[in-house]
Design a protein around this motif. Sequence first.
Motif, PDB file in Angstrom:
ATOM      1  N   VAL A 114       0.797  -0.980   0.002  1.00 37.57           N
ATOM      2  CA  VAL A 114      -0.365  -0.160  -0.495  1.00 37.57           C
ATOM      3  C   VAL A 114       0.633   1.182   0.265  1.00 37.57           C
ATOM      4  O   VAL A 114       0.421   2.368  -0.821  1.00 37.57           O
ATOM      5  CB  VAL A 114      -0.968   0.095   0.931  1.00 37.57           C
ATOM      6  N   TYR A 115       2.175   1.179   0.654  1.00 40.07           N
ATOM      7  CA  TYR A 115       3.276   2.265   1.607  1.00 40.07           C
ATOM      8  C   TYR A 115       3.905   2.279  -0.623  1.00 40.07           C
ATOM      9  O   TYR A 115       3.546   3.656  -1.157  1.00 40.07           O
ATOM     10  CB  TYR A 115       3.921   1.748   2.016  1.00 40.07           C
ATOM     11  N   ASN A 116       3.130   1.664  -1.367  1.00 42.03           N
ATOM     12  CA  ASN A 116       4.150   1.615  -2.696  1.00 42.03           C
ATOM     13  C   ASN A 116       3.685   2.134  -3.675  1.00 42.03           C
ATOM     14  O   ASN A 116       3.924   3.168  -4.714  1.00 42.03           O
ATOM     15  CB  ASN A 116       5.068   0.420  -3.057  1.00 42.03           C
ATOM     16  N   LYS A 117       2.017   2.283  -3.721  1.00 41.75           N
ATOM     17  CA  LYS A 117       0.842   2.587  -4.292  1.00 41.75           C
ATOM     18  C   LYS A 117       1.200   3.652  -4.151  1.00 41.75           C
ATOM     19  O   LYS A 117       0.645   5.147  -5.101  1.00 41.75           O
ATOM     20  CB  LYS A 117      -0.188   1.871  -3.820  1.00 41.75           C
ATOM     21  N   LEU A 118       0.885   4.550  -2.604  1.00 44.63           N
ATOM     22  CA  LEU A 118       0.791   5.854  -2.547  1.00 44.63           C
ATOM     23  C   LEU A 118       1.415   6.370  -3.347  1.00 44.63           C
ATOM     24  O   LEU A 118       1.387   7.782  -2.922  1.00 44.63           O
ATOM     25  CB  LEU A 118       0.030   5.796  -0.732  1.00 44.63           C
ATOM     26  N   ASP A 119       3.035   5.914  -2.586  1.00 44.39           N
ATOM     27  CA  ASP A 119       3.848   6.838  -3.125  1.00 44.39           C
ATOM     28  C   ASP A 119       4.663   7.350  -4.390  1.00 44.39           C
ATOM     29  O   ASP A 119       4.946   8.318  -5.112  1.00 44.39           O
ATOM     30  CB  ASP A 119       5.557   6.415  -3.116  1.00 44.39           C
ATOM     31  N   ARG A 120       3.522   6.407  -5.761  1.00 42.86           N
ATOM     32  CA  ARG A 120       3.689   6.831  -6.857  1.00 42.86           C
ATOM     33  C   ARG A 120       2.210   8.331  -6.726  1.00 42.86           C
ATOM     34  O   ARG A 120       2.411   8.696  -7.811  1.00 42.86           O
ATOM     35  CB  ARG A 120       2.711   5.365  -7.242  1.00 42.86           C
TER      36      ARG A 120
END
Length: 132
Positions: A114-120
Amino acid sequence: MGLLQNIQRFFSTHTETSENHPISELRSHYYKVTNKKAIETVQEVLKRTEGFEVTSVSEERGEISVNVLKPKKALLIVTIISVRPLETAVDFSVSTDTPLPTDFGYSRKLISTVYNKLDREMTFVGTGIHSS
């Protein structure tokens, strides 16, 4: 990190992020965005994720509750806190629904995903930037 902490982390069905977490990937993420926009973006990302069901959103408290239905059942609580007008922190708490005493790192992987998705989606500032 000591052996006992590693054993406790392995035999756990719950993972949380925090400002001073000893594991760098589990430190609070900060984004250059307003609190309101962060809540909207997080909500959109979670709704688009297959197997996620947003059950409640509390803008006043900055919390979003999500039932994760697959690949494993879990409860995800997202906390969004405005630090400055254009600086917002996002933290997670994940509890996996399993009869076993461990989720084999699933809750930790879920947070990273989820963090990776938010970082994008939002301008990423850093992790744990206000730790002492």
